[in-house]
Design a protein around this motif. Structure first.
Motif, PDB file in Angstrom:
ATOM      1  N   SER A 104      -4.458   1.619   4.855  1.00 33.18           N
ATOM      2  CA  SER A 104      -4.090   1.740   6.266  1.00 33.18           C
ATOM      3  C   SER A 104      -3.190   2.965   6.493  1.00 33.18           C
ATOM      4  O   SER A 104      -3.392   3.745   7.424  1.00 33.18           O
ATOM      5  N   VAL A 105      -2.213   3.169   5.587  1.00 31.70           N
ATOM      6  CA  VAL A 105      -1.317   4.333   5.740  1.00 31.70           C
ATOM      7  C   VAL A 105      -2.126   5.624   5.584  1.00 31.70           C
ATOM      8  O   VAL A 105      -1.991   6.573   6.361  1.00 31.70           O
ATOM      9  N   LYS A 106      -3.032   5.616   4.601  1.00 39.98           N
ATOM     10  CA  LYS A 106      -3.839   6.829   4.374  1.00 39.98           C
ATOM     11  C   LYS A 106      -4.781   7.094   5.541  1.00 39.98           C
ATOM     12  O   LYS A 106      -5.205   8.235   5.768  1.00 39.98           O
ATOM     13  N   ALA A 107      -5.075   6.025   6.301  1.00 36.28           N
ATOM     14  CA  ALA A 107      -5.954   6.199   7.472  1.00 36.28           C
ATOM     15  C   ALA A 107      -5.148   6.631   8.698  1.00 36.28           C
ATOM     16  O   ALA A 107      -5.661   6.679   9.820  1.00 36.28           O
ATOM     17  N   GLY A 108      -3.836   6.888   8.514  1.00 32.52           N
ATOM     18  CA  GLY A 108      -3.027   7.401   9.622  1.00 32.52           C
ATOM     19  C   GLY A 108      -2.234   6.345  10.360  1.00 32.52           C
ATOM     20  O   GLY A 108      -1.515   6.642  11.317  1.00 32.52           O
ATOM     21  N   GLU A 109      -2.324   5.080   9.910  1.00 33.75           N
ATOM     22  CA  GLU A 109      -1.625   4.006  10.627  1.00 33.75           C
ATOM     23  C   GLU A 109      -0.214   3.791  10.068  1.00 33.75           C
ATOM     24  O   GLU A 109       0.129   4.267   8.986  1.00 33.75           O
ATOM     25  N   TRP A 110       0.586   3.045  10.804  1.00 29.74           N
ATOM     26  CA  TRP A 110       1.925   2.634  10.342  1.00 29.74           C
ATOM     27  C   TRP A 110       2.139   1.214  10.818  1.00 29.74           C
ATOM     28  O   TRP A 110       2.890   0.945  11.729  1.00 29.74           O
ATOM     29  N   ASN A 111       1.444   0.276  10.196  1.00 33.20           N
ATOM     30  CA  ASN A 111       1.406  -1.097  10.701  1.00 33.20           C
ATOM     31  C   ASN A 111       2.181  -2.008   9.756  1.00 33.20           C
ATOM     32  O   ASN A 111       1.643  -2.538   8.809  1.00 33.20           O
ATOM     33  N   ARG A 112       3.461  -2.186   9.997  1.00 33.90           N
ATOM     34  CA  ARG A 112       4.281  -2.961   9.070  1.00 33.90           C
ATOM     35  C   ARG A 112       4.076  -4.459   9.263  1.00 33.90           C
ATOM     36  O   ARG A 112       4.139  -5.233   8.327  1.00 33.90           O
ATOM     37  N   LYS A 113       3.784  -4.871  10.486  1.00 37.75           N
ATOM     38  CA  LYS A 113       3.668  -6.293  10.795  1.00 37.75           C
ATOM     39  C   LYS A 113       2.435  -6.944  10.147  1.00 37.75           C
ATOM     40  O   LYS A 113       2.478  -8.094   9.708  1.00 37.75           O
ATOM     41  N   ALA A 114       1.393  -6.172  10.062  1.00 37.67           N
ATOM     42  CA  ALA A 114       0.120  -6.745   9.570  1.00 37.67           C
ATOM     43  C   ALA A 114       0.156  -7.093   8.092  1.00 37.67           C
ATOM     44  O   ALA A 114      -0.705  -7.821   7.609  1.00 37.67           O
ATOM     45  N   PHE A 115       1.145  -6.565   7.389  1.00 38.28           N
ATOM     46  CA  PHE A 115       1.105  -6.750   5.930  1.00 38.28           C
ATOM     47  C   PHE A 115       2.292  -7.542   5.390  1.00 38.28           C
ATOM     48  O   PHE A 115       2.789  -7.280   4.293  1.00 38.28           O
ATOM     49  N   THR A 116       2.746  -8.493   6.147  1.00 36.45           N
ATOM     50  CA  THR A 116       3.820  -9.349   5.646  1.00 36.45           C
ATOM     51  C   THR A 116       3.248 -10.243   4.548  1.00 36.45           C
ATOM     52  O   THR A 116       2.272 -10.965   4.765  1.00 36.45           O
ATOM     53  N   GLY A 117       3.842 -10.136   3.403  1.00 34.20           N
ATOM     54  CA  GLY A 117       3.287 -10.868   2.258  1.00 34.20           C
ATOM     55  C   GLY A 117       4.055 -12.132   1.917  1.00 34.20           C
ATOM     56  O   GLY A 117       4.775 -12.688   2.765  1.00 34.20           O
ATOM     57  N   VAL A 118       3.867 -12.586   0.666  1.00 27.23           N
ATOM     58  CA  VAL A 118       4.595 -13.758   0.159  1.00 27.23           C
ATOM     59  C   VAL A 118       5.236 -13.384  -1.169  1.00 27.23           C
ATOM     60  O   VAL A 118       4.785 -12.458  -1.848  1.00 27.23           O
ATOM     61  N   GLU A 119       6.295 -14.127  -1.537  1.00 30.23           N
ATOM     62  CA  GLU A 119       6.949 -13.868  -2.828  1.00 30.23           C
ATOM     63  C   GLU A 119       6.364 -14.766  -3.905  1.00 30.23           C
ATOM     64  O   GLU A 119       5.920 -15.875  -3.615  1.00 30.23           O
ATOM     65  N   VAL A 120       6.442 -14.286  -5.140  1.00 31.32           N
ATOM     66  CA  VAL A 120       5.999 -15.145  -6.245  1.00 31.32           C
ATOM     67  C   VAL A 120       7.177 -15.971  -6.797  1.00 31.32           C
ATOM     68  O   VAL A 120       6.962 -17.000  -7.451  1.00 31.32           O
ATOM     69  N   TYR A 121       8.380 -15.526  -6.522  1.00 34.42           N
ATOM     70  CA  TYR A 121       9.591 -16.205  -6.991  1.00 34.42           C
ATOM     71  C   TYR A 121       9.579 -17.680  -6.579  1.00 34.42           C
ATOM     72  O   TYR A 121       9.311 -17.997  -5.418  1.00 34.42           O
ATOM     73  N   LYS A 122       9.825 -18.562  -7.528  1.00 36.19           N
ATOM     74  CA  LYS A 122       9.841 -20.024  -7.330  1.00 36.19           C
ATOM     75  C   LYS A 122       8.481 -20.620  -6.988  1.00 36.19           C
ATOM     76  O   LYS A 122       8.378 -21.806  -6.655  1.00 36.19           O
ATOM     77  N   SER A 144      -0.143  -7.534  -6.171  1.00 38.14           N
ATOM     78  CA  SER A 144      -0.873  -6.784  -5.137  1.00 38.14           C
ATOM     79  C   SER A 144      -1.454  -7.725  -4.093  1.00 38.14           C
ATOM     80  O   SER A 144      -1.448  -7.439  -2.895  1.00 38.14           O
ATOM     81  N   LEU A 145      -1.943  -8.861  -4.583  1.00 37.64           N
ATOM     82  CA  LEU A 145      -2.537  -9.859  -3.695  1.00 37.64           C
ATOM     83  C   LEU A 145      -1.467 -10.443  -2.767  1.00 37.64           C
ATOM     84  O   LEU A 145      -1.712 -10.681  -1.579  1.00 37.64           O
ATOM     85  N   SER A 146      -0.267 -10.636  -3.313  1.00 38.82           N
ATOM     86  CA  SER A 146       0.814 -11.251  -2.539  1.00 38.82           C
ATOM     87  C   SER A 146       1.364 -10.303  -1.482  1.00 38.82           C
ATOM     88  O   SER A 146       1.871 -10.741  -0.454  1.00 38.82           O
ATOM     89  N   ARG A 147       1.294  -8.975  -1.756  1.00 34.87           N
ATOM     90  CA  ARG A 147       1.905  -8.013  -0.846  1.00 34.87           C
ATOM     91  C   ARG A 147       0.886  -7.098  -0.165  1.00 34.87           C
ATOM     92  O   ARG A 147       1.244  -6.117   0.467  1.00 34.87           O
ATOM     93  N   TYR A 148      -0.384  -7.433  -0.275  1.00 36.48           N
ATOM     94  CA  TYR A 148      -1.464  -6.679   0.406  1.00 36.48           C
ATOM     95  C   TYR A 148      -1.396  -5.182   0.088  1.00 36.48           C
ATOM     96  O   TYR A 148      -1.646  -4.332   0.951  1.00 36.48           O
ATOM     97  N   ILE A 149      -1.033  -4.842  -1.108  1.00 38.83           N
ATOM     98  CA  ILE A 149      -0.821  -3.423  -1.443  1.00 38.83           C
ATOM     99  C   ILE A 149      -2.087  -2.567  -1.252  1.00 38.83           C
ATOM    100  O   ILE A 149      -2.009  -1.510  -0.617  1.00 38.83           O
ATOM    101  N   PRO A 150      -3.274  -3.010  -1.733  1.00 38.48           N
ATOM    102  CA  PRO A 150      -4.443  -2.129  -1.562  1.00 38.48           C
ATOM    103  C   PRO A 150      -4.764  -1.845  -0.092  1.00 38.48           C
ATOM    104  O   PRO A 150      -4.994  -0.691   0.282  1.00 38.48           O
ATOM    105  N   VAL A 151      -4.724  -2.886   0.758  1.00 39.73           N
ATOM    106  CA  VAL A 151      -5.091  -2.651   2.178  1.00 39.73           C
ATOM    107  C   VAL A 151      -3.990  -1.890   2.909  1.00 39.73           C
ATOM    108  O   VAL A 151      -4.280  -1.061   3.795  1.00 39.73           O
ATOM    109  N   ALA A 152      -2.734  -2.147   2.541  1.00 40.49           N
ATOM    110  CA  ALA A 152      -1.630  -1.422   3.176  1.00 40.49           C
ATOM    111  C   ALA A 152      -1.740   0.073   2.847  1.00 40.49           C
ATOM    112  O   ALA A 152      -1.560   0.943   3.716  1.00 40.49           O
ATOM    113  N   ASP A 153      -2.070   0.365   1.617  1.00 36.68           N
ATOM    114  CA  ASP A 153      -2.246   1.748   1.179  1.00 36.68           C
ATOM    115  C   ASP A 153      -3.374   2.422   1.980  1.00 36.68           C
ATOM    116  O   ASP A 153      -3.213   3.528   2.503  1.00 36.68           O
TER     117      ASP A 153
END
Ligand SMILES: NC(=O)c1ccc[n+]([C@@H]2O[C@H](COP(=O)([O-])OP(=O)(O)OC[C@H]3O[C@@H](n4cnc5c(N)ncnc54)[C@H](O)[C@@H]3O)[C@@H](O)[C@H]2O)c1
Ligand SMILES: O=C(O)[C@H](O)COP(=O)(O)O
Length: 527
Positions: A121-139, A110-119
């Motif tokens: 934001s969508v529930k607040a009526g927004e559609w902001n894909r750029k603001a929530f670019t995350g990081v991968e845990v792989y490697k 969740s921390l890597s993909r900003y899931i709580p804040v993205a959720d």
């Protein structure tokens, strides 16, 4: 019927088990004062992390026999105070392992993909894909601090996610770490190299504020920390400061130094770099059934006089060990009781000598049982397996253990020697047929008697007529003799006589016995 107080929300499965043997009252959200006011009525208390079981609560719990923590951490219980009072404290060491590990993993993703804040934001009526670019845990590198039950499961899953693993745990072998795919390293290296740091260790004086301003400064600016272990391992003010100054990239916390987290905590005003959950690590349906069942079964067993399987304050006495060693523990307790009374009050030392096969077994339970027996005449039911060690220490009783694996006569035997106000006395005993107790010598006089509730011992000169005199004296006081045995080392030397009598000896008769010519000493013992 015994009474159990359940003072935190516990799954019904636990309440159902307790109700088989006890009256169960559920009263949650009690303050320590409120709890102290009512606890005197209860034989058992069942809690989660929400109840603080302070010294005052324990002092007020005059009938308490067991405190059951439906979970792992017992840091909300004053365990030393419970131990001193002989109250068993049990927990469920494994019931919520998976739940806590999965929560930590969920926090990491969740921390890597900003899931709580993205959720939000969508529930607040927004559609902001750029603001929530995350990081991968792989490697990426995950540093696991504390590679116990939860840490190990986190490591196993993280490995499957393709992460590189470092671990720090001073009590785990490099071999064990390697089997989990972790490189065991020093803490400073883990702090320097890890992209994610996940904490799975207990809070102790050594681990308090393990993560602080100084250690945070050694981490990479991309580091994210997850704490689903215990509050207080992280200095929260230093963490909030480090996050706001981009010293590290993020933190996900489930536990806090003070719970509930204070409204003014600086953690509450952090942005998307922090995820905060209200101590939810163990909050899955499965874990709650597991821990409630685990702990309720132990409370039920203890109320029925059976051993608990995960007592945190009975050193070395696991239920399976207790079961296996039960006959020996009964032998040790009986001999302890006997020698304690022969040696009189103010015991200075106890020597526990294990001979033969018994000498190959774990001595700790045997020593605890012997101490329980030794102190039971003075402390009655106030001494038990929980506090026997502490009670002995507080009385300054010096305990010596000796083992000799050579088989001499019997395959196993136990000898206890105590020094007290009546001098040094010793008793030995064996188990016949694996369970029948026989006392085989007293003060080195060979005998062979089963211990009975009321016993009379005499030390006398081995001469004709003396046994008859004691028999008639007892008869004149209407004391019925169930059995009698004499042991001597040499003919016409000193001898001991052991009489099993049906009732306690009436007042005054012991003085009469000691006046019989040839009697050197006489003792009564009640087991
Ligand atoms: N958030 C929750 O709801 C939740 C749920 C369950 C457990 N917990 C907590 O999670 C933690 C881990 O639980 P567990 O069941 O894995 O316990 P565990 O006893 O199996 O593992 C703890 C590990 O920490 C290690 N350790 C001890 N001192 C250490 C130190 N100074 N540095 C590094 N490692 C150290 C031990 O060697 C052990 O391997 C505990 O603090 C427990 O209370 C939290
Ligand atoms: O130590 C534990 O088991 C966890 O912290 C869970 O606590 P809880 O029972 O209050 O959820």
């Amino acid at each position: 019927m015994p009474k159990v107080l359940v003072s935190d929300p516990i799954d019904q499965a636990g309440i159902d088990i307790l109700s088989q043997v006890a009256q169960v009252d559920v009263q949650t959200k009690l303050s320590p004062d409120e709890l102290a006011n009512i606890i005197g009525d209860y034989d058992a208390l069942m809690i989660r992390s929400g109840t603080k079981v302070t010294q005052a609560v324990i002092d007020a719990g005059q009938n308490l026999k067991i405190i059951g923590r439906a979970g792992v951490g017992v840091d909300n219980v004053d365990v030393p105070a419970a131990t001193r009072r002989g109250i068993v404290v049990v927990n469920s060491p494994e019931g919520n392992t998976i739940a806590a590990a999965e929560h930590a993993l969920a926090m990491m993703l969740s921390l890597s993909r900003y899931i709580p804040v993205a959720d939000q934001s969508v529930k607040a009526g927004e559609w902001n894909r750029k603001a929530f670019t995350g990081v991968e845990v792989y490697k990426k590198t995950l540093g696991v601090v504390g590679l116990g039950k939860i840490g190990s499961h986190v490591a196993t899953v993280a490995r499957a996610l393709g992460m590189k693993l470092l671990a720090y745990d001073p009590f785990i072998s490099a071999d064990r770490a390697e089997k989990l795919g972790c490189r065991l390293v020093e803490l400073d290296l883990l702090f320097r190299e890890a992209d994610y740091i996940t904490l799975h260790l207990p809070k102790t004086p050594e681990t308090a504020n393990l993560i602080n301003a100084k250690t945070l400064a050694t981490m990479k600016p991309t580091t994210r920390i997850i704490n689903c272990a215990r509050g207080g391992i992280i200095d929260e003010v230093a963490l909030a400061d480090a996050l706001s100054k981009d010293v590290i990239a993020g933190a996900a916390l489930d536990v806090y130094a003070e719970e509930p987290l204070g409204p003014d905590s600086p953690l509450r005003s952090l942005d998307r770099k922090a995820i905060l959950t209200p101590h939810l690590g163990a909050s899955t349906e499965e874990a709650q059934i597991n821990v409630a069942t685990d702990v309720a079964e132990q409370i039920r067993d203890v109320l029925l006089g059976l051993p608990a399987k995960s007592a945190v304050n009975i050193p070395g006495l696991r239920a399976d060990v207790m079961e296996q060693m039960r006959p020996y523990l009964q032998l040790a307790e009986t001999l302890g009781n006997l020698v304690g009374q022969l040696a009189g009050g103010r015991i200075e030392s106890l020597n526990v000598q294990m001979q033969g096969e018994l000498a190959q077994k774990d001595s700790q339970p045997v020593v605890i049982a012997a101490l329980k027996g030794l102190l039971s005449h003075a402390l009655q039911e106030r001494v038990n397996y929980v506090n026997a060690n502490i009670e002995a220490k507080e009385r300054g009783i010096h305990v010596i253990e000796t083992r000799d694996t050579d088989v001499k006569g019997y395959t196993s035997s136990l000898r206890l020697t105590a020094v007290g106000s009546l001098g040094e006395h010793s008793v030995s005993g064996v188990l016949l047929g694996g369970s029948e107790i026989r006392v085989t010598d007293i003060d080195e006089f060979p005998i062979n008697v089963p211990p009975t509730k009321h016993m009379l011992f005499t030390l006398h000169r081995d001469m004709p007529g003396i046994i008859g005199k004691i028999g008639s004296l007892l008869g004149s006081f209407n004391v019925n003799i169930a059995s009698m045995q004499v042991g001597r080392k040499i003919v016409r030397g000193d001898a001991v006589m052991v009489l099993s009598i049906d009732d306690p000896l009436p007042e005054g008769i012991l003085d009469e016995i000691t006046k019989v010519p040839g009697i050197r000493d006489a003792y009564t013992v009640s087991l």
